[in-house]
Design an enzyme around this catalytic site. Structure first.
Site, PDB file in Angstrom:
ATOM      1  N   GLU A  18      -5.799  18.774   2.290  1.00 52.34           N
ATOM      2  CA  GLU A  18      -6.794  17.730   2.047  1.00 52.34           C
ATOM      3  C   GLU A  18      -6.182  16.347   2.201  1.00 52.34           C
ATOM      4  OE1 GLU A  18      -6.123  20.198   0.010  1.00 52.34           O
ATOM      5  OE2 GLU A  18      -7.923  21.467   0.074  1.00 52.34           O
ATOM      6  N   ASP A  27      -2.891  -0.250   7.013  1.00 47.58           N
ATOM      7  CA  ASP A  27      -3.791  -0.644   5.925  1.00 47.58           C
ATOM      8  C   ASP A  27      -3.366  -1.976   5.312  1.00 47.58           C
ATOM      9  OD1 ASP A  27      -5.170   1.637   6.414  1.00 47.58           O
ATOM     10  OD2 ASP A  27      -4.738   2.627   4.512  1.00 47.58           O
ATOM     11  N   ASP A  79       0.861  -1.189   0.000  1.00 45.74           N
ATOM     12  CA  ASP A  79       0.000   0.000   0.000  1.00 45.74           C
ATOM     13  C   ASP A  79       0.893   1.233   0.000  1.00 45.74           C
ATOM     14  OD1 ASP A  79      -2.527   1.393   0.179  1.00 45.74           O
ATOM     15  OD2 ASP A  79      -2.021   1.865   2.253  1.00 45.74           O
ATOM     16  N   GLU A 114       0.794   5.703   0.626  1.00 38.61           N
ATOM     17  CA  GLU A 114       0.114   6.957   0.934  1.00 38.61           C
ATOM     18  C   GLU A 114       0.795   8.030   0.100  1.00 38.61           C
ATOM     19  OE1 GLU A 114      -2.615   7.224   2.540  1.00 38.61           O
ATOM     20  OE2 GLU A 114      -2.669   5.209   3.401  1.00 38.61           O
ATOM     21  N   HIS A 122      -4.304  11.088   5.720  1.00 33.85           N
ATOM     22  CA  HIS A 122      -3.270  10.227   6.296  1.00 33.85           C
ATOM     23  C   HIS A 122      -2.555  10.811   7.505  1.00 33.85           C
ATOM     24  CE1 HIS A 122      -0.715  12.880   3.993  1.00 33.85           C
ATOM     25  NE2 HIS A 122      -1.106  12.370   2.831  1.00 33.85           N
ATOM     26  N   HIS A 130      -5.518   7.111   7.595  1.00 33.35           N
ATOM     27  CA  HIS A 130      -4.890   6.082   6.772  1.00 33.35           C
ATOM     28  C   HIS A 130      -3.393   6.054   7.069  1.00 33.35           C
ATOM     29  CE1 HIS A 130      -8.163   5.836   3.455  1.00 33.35           C
ATOM     30  NE2 HIS A 130      -8.672   6.262   4.592  1.00 33.35           N
TER      31      HIS A 130
END
Length: 231
Positions: A54, A157, A9, A11, A59, A152
């Protein structure tokens, strides 16, 4: 014979790498025969640009958090060594593949072949076509603890997705989850413990009705309907 794959994963600073968004975090977990091992990879990355508010809301990272962290070019070799040439599993995998491949292009390295892609979002949509299939929704479906997922982060995750992946691939039949060494390593990394034992799921009346209507339309004489009528 053992089958190795890697679940990963990322970010990022935003959702569009074509507009300059970059990776700020990568995590990956080794799977053997679709089950997680104690071998995982995790790194925070200086994106060499700002992080919009945003994205921070999603995260939790600000550019100040990443000052002094390595750049992607500094971690590319160790990341590629970890994933080797094995299949790569991710939720909404095209998103993560696109970001990683653009980062690799920036440093003139070969990109990841899309033939390696395993998208758990597509697997979930095939199994539950009329239900939400976000990572949160799948965790709730399989009673996986989400209490610590306030923002997140890639390693958490990955850990949650590995438990979802066990359920999606029938792994609960094997009754296995992370071993104690993996639990301790992840606890030390985030000082949190998110351990879930796989459970059997029972379809709701609504899901059974949708499934029966689908079969009646596509396979009118399906044996499944005869079985359900007797139960």
């Amino acid at each position: 014979m053992k089958k190795r794959s890697v679940l990963f994963d990322t970010e990022t600073t935003g959702v569009n790498p074509d507009n300059g968004d970059r990776i700020i975090e990568i995590a990956a977990i080794e799977l053997i025969n679709d089950l997680p091992t104690d071998n995982f990879y995790h790194v925070l990355i200086d994106p060499e640009r700002d992080i919009p508010i945003e994205a921070t809301r999603i995260h939790g990272f600000t550019i100040e958090d990443l000052q002094g962290k390595p750049k992607f070019k500094d971690i590319a070799d160790e990341f590629l060594n970890f994933i080797q040439n094995d299949p790569l599993i991710a939720h909404n995998a095209p998103f993560d593949f696109k970001f990683v491949n653009l980062e690799l292009k920036y440093i003139n390295r070969p990109t990841l072949s899309l033939d390696r892609m395993v998208d758990t979002l597509q697997i979930a949509r095939a199994q539950y076509p009329s239900s939400p299939n976000s990572l949160d929704a799948l965790c709730r479906r399989f009673s996986i603890d989400l209490s610590e997922r306030t923002t997140h982060n890639a390693l958490l995750d990955c850990k949650l997705l590995s438990e979802v992946y066990i359920q999606l691939t029938g792994g609960r039949q094997r009754g296995l989850s992370f071993d104690n060494q993996t639990k301790e390593k992840i606890r030390k990394t985030y000082k949190k413990n998110h351990i879930h034992q796989p459970v059997f799921m029972k379809a709701t009346e609504k899901e059974l009705k949708i499934h029966k209507e689908f079969l009646n339309e596509k396979i009118p004489n399906a044996l499944w309907n005869h079985f359900m009528d007797k139960n």
